[in-house]
Design an enzyme around this catalytic site. Sequence first.
Site, PDB file in Angstrom:
ATOM      1  N   LYS A 120      -4.589   8.055   9.696  1.00 15.52           N
ATOM      2  CA  LYS A 120      -3.466   8.860  10.177  1.00 15.52           C
ATOM      3  C   LYS A 120      -2.154   8.086  10.082  1.00 15.52           C
ATOM      4  O   LYS A 120      -1.145   8.605   9.584  1.00 15.52           O
ATOM      5  CB  LYS A 120      -3.732   9.320  11.617  1.00 15.52           C
ATOM      6  CG  LYS A 120      -2.623  10.156  12.209  1.00 15.52           C
ATOM      7  CD  LYS A 120      -1.760   9.322  13.101  1.00 15.52           C
ATOM      8  CE  LYS A 120      -0.480  10.045  13.447  1.00 15.52           C
ATOM      9  NZ  LYS A 120       0.341   9.243  14.370  1.00 15.52           N
ATOM     10  N   ASP A 138      -2.883  14.348  13.250  1.00 17.46           N
ATOM     11  CA  ASP A 138      -2.893  13.793  14.602  1.00 17.46           C
ATOM     12  C   ASP A 138      -3.418  14.860  15.549  1.00 17.46           C
ATOM     13  O   ASP A 138      -3.881  15.909  15.118  1.00 17.46           O
ATOM     14  CB  ASP A 138      -1.486  13.346  14.997  1.00 17.46           C
ATOM     15  CG  ASP A 138      -0.509  14.486  14.881  1.00 17.46           C
ATOM     16  OD1 ASP A 138      -0.798  15.582  15.410  1.00 17.46           O
ATOM     17  OD2 ASP A 138       0.532  14.324  14.243  1.00 17.46           O
TER      18      ASP A 138
END
Length: 209
Positions: A120, A138
Site C-alpha cells: 500500500k 487502504d
Amino acid sequence: MNLADRVALFSALRQANPEPKGELRSESPFQHLVAVVLSAQSTDVGVNRVTPELFRRAPNAASMVALGETGIIECIRSLGLYNSKAKHVWALSRILHEQYQGQVPDDRAILESLPGVGRKTANVVLNVCFGHPTLAVDTHVFRLARRLGLAQGKTPTAVEKELLEKIPEEFLYHAHHWLILHGRYVCTARKPGCDRCLIATWCAKLEID
DNA sequence: ATCCCGAGGG
DNA sequence: CCCTCTGGAT
C-alpha cells in the site's frame, strides 16, 4: 456493475474533484514516504500534527539517521504505534542514505524491501511521487470498493486486483485519491452519508431501494 | 467500543 | 491465517 456505469461513477467523482490531492503534507519524496509510513492505522490529521516538528529536526534521510530512534519517538509519540514506526523510519532512512544517496527510488521492488514499506505504501509513493497509475488500497478504498460492489475480495491485495480490472484506464491515476477522499468524508465507516453521496446512483448498497 | 491513507512477525 | 503494535478522535 457494467462498464457504462463504472465510467459514469468515476466521471462523477472527476467532475466533483478534477485534480484530487492527498492530505499528507510533505516537501519532498523522502518526507512523503516517511509521512505515508507514519500514516499506518493513524489519521492524516494526526500525521500532519507531528511531521512539522519531525521534518524541522530531520528534513532528509541523513538528518533522520542522526536524529535517531529516540528523537523520532519524541516527535511521533502522539500517533501511536510509535516504537515500530520510529524503528522503521530510522532504518529506512539509513538504507536510503547509505545505498541510494538519500533519494527515494522509483522502483516498487526496492520500495517494498524497505522497513515499514508494504504494498500500500509503495503504491502511494509510486503514484504521488513518481506519477504511476498505481492503486493503493487502504482502509477507505477497501471499504468503499466493497460497498459500491466494485470488489468482493477479502484482502486488500484481492481488492486491488479487482479494481485494476474494473476501473477504466483514464481514471486509474486519480482513483486512489477520489476513493480515499470519498471514503473519509462521505462514505465513512460508521455512518455512510448516503443522503449527500454523489455516486449513490451506482452503489450496490442502495440497489435494493 | 470502534476506527484511523498497515506492516511485520509468528 | 492470526496477532501485535498504540494513542487520539468519535
